[in-house]
Enzyme design. Sequence first.
Site, PDB file in Angstrom:
ATOM      1  N   ASP A 174       0.853  -1.183   0.000  1.00  0.00           N
ATOM      2  CA  ASP A 174       0.000   0.000   0.000  1.00  0.00           C
ATOM      3  C   ASP A 174       0.893   1.238   0.000  1.00  0.00           C
ATOM      4  O   ASP A 174       1.807   1.360   0.839  1.00  0.00           O
ATOM      5  CB  ASP A 174      -0.900   0.004   1.237  1.00  0.00           C
ATOM      6  N   ASN A 182      -3.004  13.187  -4.803  1.00  0.00           N
ATOM      7  CA  ASN A 182      -4.206  13.636  -5.520  1.00  0.00           C
ATOM      8  C   ASN A 182      -4.683  14.985  -5.018  1.00  0.00           C
ATOM      9  O   ASN A 182      -5.083  15.851  -5.812  1.00  0.00           O
ATOM     10  CB  ASN A 182      -5.317  12.595  -5.369  1.00  0.00           C
ATOM     11  N   HIS A 187      -5.524  14.429  -9.770  1.00  0.00           N
ATOM     12  CA  HIS A 187      -5.573  12.996 -10.078  1.00  0.00           C
ATOM     13  C   HIS A 187      -4.668  12.582 -11.239  1.00  0.00           C
ATOM     14  O   HIS A 187      -4.126  11.469 -11.213  1.00  0.00           O
ATOM     15  CB  HIS A 187      -7.018  12.584 -10.346  1.00  0.00           C
ATOM     16  N   ASP A 191      -2.206   9.424 -11.042  1.00  0.00           N
ATOM     17  CA  ASP A 191      -2.151   8.330 -12.011  1.00  0.00           C
ATOM     18  C   ASP A 191      -0.729   8.120 -12.517  1.00  0.00           C
ATOM     19  O   ASP A 191      -0.264   6.973 -12.677  1.00  0.00           O
ATOM     20  CB  ASP A 191      -3.077   8.622 -13.196  1.00  0.00           C
ATOM     21  N   GLU A 217      -4.476   2.468  -4.598  1.00  0.00           N
ATOM     22  CA  GLU A 217      -3.027   2.530  -4.427  1.00  0.00           C
ATOM     23  C   GLU A 217      -2.491   1.249  -3.817  1.00  0.00           C
ATOM     24  O   GLU A 217      -1.445   1.228  -3.188  1.00  0.00           O
ATOM     25  CB  GLU A 217      -2.640   3.734  -3.549  1.00  0.00           C
TER      26      GLU A 217
END
Length: 302
Positions: A174, A182, A187, A191, A217
């Site tokens: 994680d 973000n 965003h 990405d 994530e």
Amino acid sequence: MNHGEPPKTERRVLPVAPSALGPSRVCLQILQGASAGLVVPLGQDDFLIGRSPECQLCLEDAAISWKHASIGFESEEYFLQDLDSTNGTFLDGQPCRGRLPLRAGALVSLAHEVSFRLNRLSESEVRLAQKLYRNATRDSLTGLLNRVSFFTHAEQEMALFDRVGRSFGLLMLDLDFFKRVNDSYGHPAGDELLIQVSRLLRQHLRLEDLLARVGGEEFSILLRSADARGCLEVAERLRSQIAAQPFLLRTPGGVVEHPMTLSIGVAYVQSGNSLADLVDRADQALYMAKNAGRNRVVDYLF
């Protein structure tokens, strides 16, 4: 003349030129098994099918032998042969003994778990089938395995452990504080970071290891033929590589360098485990890693 009826319109059927679909190719269409939906074009060279990485069609299914069957080409015809597999090869429901002609439309079953047909498809049909298979099994952003596909393969790996004792480990990863990316940069930057992290993880794994994006994530890794110590070593290597990497992100304000760390939970398969047990242990280890201050590796090996 009946003035109450609307005039009939002429219907014309436009012929489709063969060239519009492209030249046809002989393909295997997998109908059942972990790779259901996959389309594999055949050539004129010998074509091996099995679990070995040397096979042209490498299958994950536990009941498939290392080198299970072969397809040969001779005198403009394909032939199917079983390679002394443990669980057998069947052609249209009958055991394949010797070298049998394999004609278009014939149904082949390997160990009654994987089945496929020999078919002739146009180039456009092959491309469409391959695109659909990729969309069904891959994460659209990173190109990694998606959650469903990853755990389908993991089930097969668990079956192999139960059958032949091939060990493996499961890593749950994680990204720490990913939401800040973000929130701070948007965003698209998030990405881009996920794509860069995916590439870096893949670089530090073996070809036979499975890597998937299983959540926003969150990533999962299956380490094949690995012992407990090896799993921990890989996890620590991945953690340190991510922590040391300067990630460059394009933002509305320009390119920024953003550090990133990840937390990893590690679990190792044991006798009597189910896949659900293993996932639960890896999840618990990940939870402990994040509660311990993040950027940690925690094992749940016992």
